[in-house]
Design a protein around this motif. Structure first.
Motif, short mmCIF file in Angstrom:
data_model
loop_
_atom_site.label_atom_id
_atom_site.label_comp_id
_atom_site.label_asym_id
_atom_site.label_seq_id
_atom_site.Cartn_x
_atom_site.Cartn_y
_atom_site.Cartn_z
N ILE A 61 1.01 -0.99 0.04
CA ILE A 61 -0.02 -0.33 0.12
C ILE A 61 1.10 0.80 -0.50
O ILE A 61 0.32 2.15 -0.58
CB ILE A 61 -0.68 -0.20 1.15
N ALA A 62 2.12 1.21 1.28
CA ALA A 62 2.57 2.31 1.09
C ALA A 62 3.44 3.15 -0.83
O ALA A 62 3.53 3.99 -1.01
CB ALA A 62 3.77 2.32 1.70
N PHE A 63 3.87 1.59 -0.76
CA PHE A 63 4.45 0.99 -2.77
C PHE A 63 3.72 1.80 -3.45
O PHE A 63 3.65 3.15 -4.11
CB PHE A 63 4.86 0.48 -3.38
N THR A 64 2.44 2.19 -3.19
CA THR A 64 1.67 2.24 -4.40
C THR A 64 0.79 3.93 -3.95
O THR A 64 0.71 4.32 -5.25
CB THR A 64 -0.12 1.87 -4.05
N PHE A 65 1.43 4.43 -2.86
CA PHE A 65 0.94 5.77 -2.80
C PHE A 65 1.77 6.13 -2.88
O PHE A 65 1.64 7.69 -3.72
CB PHE A 65 0.16 5.73 -1.05
N SER A 66 3.71 6.21 -3.05
CA SER A 66 4.41 6.54 -3.83
C SER A 66 4.35 6.31 -5.72
O SER A 66 4.62 8.06 -5.81
CB SER A 66 5.62 5.78 -3.43
N TRP A 67 3.96 5.44 -5.78
CA TRP A 67 3.06 5.33 -7.17
C TRP A 67 2.52 6.50 -7.56
O TRP A 67 2.40 7.07 -8.34
CB TRP A 67 2.97 3.90 -7.41
N PHE A 80 -1.82 19.12 -8.34
CA PHE A 80 -1.31 18.12 -8.53
C PHE A 80 0.03 17.97 -7.62
O PHE A 80 0.26 17.09 -6.85
CB PHE A 80 -0.45 18.60 -9.45
N PHE A 81 0.69 19.10 -7.12
CA PHE A 81 1.81 19.49 -6.00
C PHE A 81 1.29 18.41 -4.98
O PHE A 81 1.57 18.44 -3.94
CB PHE A 81 2.40 21.20 -6.12
N MET A 82 -0.17 19.02 -4.16
CA MET A 82 -0.94 19.17 -2.67
C MET A 82 -1.01 17.33 -2.90
O MET A 82 -1.20 16.71 -2.27
CB MET A 82 -2.26 19.72 -2.97
N LEU A 83 -1.76 17.22 -4.17
CA LEU A 83 -2.50 15.96 -4.60
C LEU A 83 -0.37 14.39 -3.87
O LEU A 83 -0.58 13.80 -3.85
CB LEU A 83 -2.42 15.10 -5.56
N GLY A 84 0.29 14.96 -5.23
CA GLY A 84 1.79 14.60 -5.03
C GLY A 84 2.13 14.81 -3.38
O GLY A 84 2.45 13.24 -2.56
N LEU A 85 2.13 15.44 -2.78
CA LEU A 85 2.42 15.16 -1.48
C LEU A 85 1.56 14.69 -0.37
O LEU A 85 1.91 14.22 0.33
CB LEU A 85 2.56 16.91 -0.98
N GLY A 86 0.33 14.70 -0.48
CA GLY A 86 -0.78 14.16 0.21
C GLY A 86 -0.43 11.99 -0.09
O GLY A 86 -0.57 11.31 1.05
N SER A 87 -0.08 11.73 -1.41
CA SER A 87 0.52 10.71 -1.93
C SER A 87 1.64 9.91 -0.95
O SER A 87 1.70 9.26 -0.58
CB SER A 87 0.35 10.23 -3.17
N PHE A 88 2.64 11.32 -1.19
CA PHE A 88 3.76 10.67 -0.42
C PHE A 88 3.36 10.70 1.27
O PHE A 88 3.75 10.22 1.52
CB PHE A 88 5.55 11.59 0.01
N MET A 89 2.98 11.68 2.09
CA MET A 89 2.83 11.48 3.19
C MET A 89 2.22 10.26 3.84
O MET A 89 2.40 10.20 4.71
CB MET A 89 1.75 12.61 3.48
N MET A 90 1.26 9.41 2.83
CA MET A 90 0.63 8.25 3.47
C MET A 90 1.20 7.18 3.03
O MET A 90 1.87 6.24 3.81
CB MET A 90 -0.92 8.38 2.32
N THR A 91 2.25 6.78 2.34
CA THR A 91 3.70 6.79 2.68
C THR A 91 4.60 6.48 3.46
O THR A 91 4.41 5.26 4.25
CB THR A 91 4.49 6.93 0.86
N HIS A 92 4.61 7.40 3.96
CA HIS A 92 5.49 7.51 4.99
C HIS A 92 4.98 7.31 6.56
O HIS A 92 5.48 6.21 7.36
CB HIS A 92 5.82 9.13 5.36
#
Length: 216
Positions: A61-67, A80-92
């Motif tokens: 799941i973490a890898f998928t959020f990074s993807w 898109f920056f905020m969506l990317g930031l949010g996705s990597f936040m979930m990864t961490h």
């Protein structure tokens, strides 16, 4: 898939992505960048099949959020920056949860040095960040710092510990370069610095975590 075979495939994809970014070949980036984490997801899934556990699901799941984060950050604009930031936040957050499941004693050196690095980067970019982004950026930096600290406190075999910890530190370094480049100052050869550290970070975290139970 053997680790050696995956490494060759992963290295080829990564080199093509970095070259595409360096020469500003947008189509090349759009083709190769999503394959970086997708290849890790497939490799990790195949390698973990013999002893699949709950923590493997969480890592996937973490890898998928990074993807997803990689895909969002290929596009320009604050949304898109905020969506990317949010996705990597979930990864961490997923990394933090998984790494904390095998926690040993506190690593006081990491708890001092990693926050100092993050605070230094935040102070460096502070005056260049739009007010509306200050809190999200600060929260993200707190999350990635916590992730690196939890990676430094994992109780596991030596090889797994070293791989994951190095990966976590590389992730912090990559995002530090990215933050400076995006908000404050242009960095020479920024594409190589940002992407090479990010790619190695994810590779080391994935292969290192597989080594926790000697799956790779």
């Amino acid at each position: 898939m053997k680790t050696k075979t995956f490494t060759y495939i992963f290295a080829t994809i990564s080199i093509l992505e970095i070259i595409s970014g360096m020469i500003d070949y947008r189509e090349g980036v759009f083709l190769t960048k999503p394959l970086i984490m997708l290849s890790i997801i497939v490799f990790y899934y195949l390698q973990s099949q013999k002893s699949f556990e709950k923590q493997d699901i969480l890592m996937l799941i973490a890898f998928t959020f990074s993807w997803l984060g990689d895909i969002f950050l290929m596009f320009s604009g604050e949304l898109f920056f905020m969506l990317g930031l949010g996705s990597f936040m979930m990864t961490h957050l997923f990394y933090i949860f998984v790494f904390s499941r095998n926690k040993t004693k506190a690593n006081h050196l990491a708890r001092i040095c990693i926050p100092i690095l993050s605070i230094s980067i935040f102070l460096l970019i502070y005056n260049h960040v739009e007010k509306g982004l200050l809190i999200p950026v600060l929260v993200y930096m707190l999350a990635i710092s916590t992730m690196a600290i939890t990676a430094s406190e994992r109780k596991t075999n030596t090889e797994s510990f070293r791989f994951v910890f190095v990966g976590a530190i590389l992730f912090v370094i990559s995002d530090s370069f990215l933050a400076i480049e995006k908000f404050a100052y242009k960095i020479p050869a920024s594409t190589i610095l940002i992407m090479s550290t990010y790619i190695l970070a994810q590779y080391f975290i994935a292969t290192g975590f597989l080594k926790q139970s000697l799956k790779a």
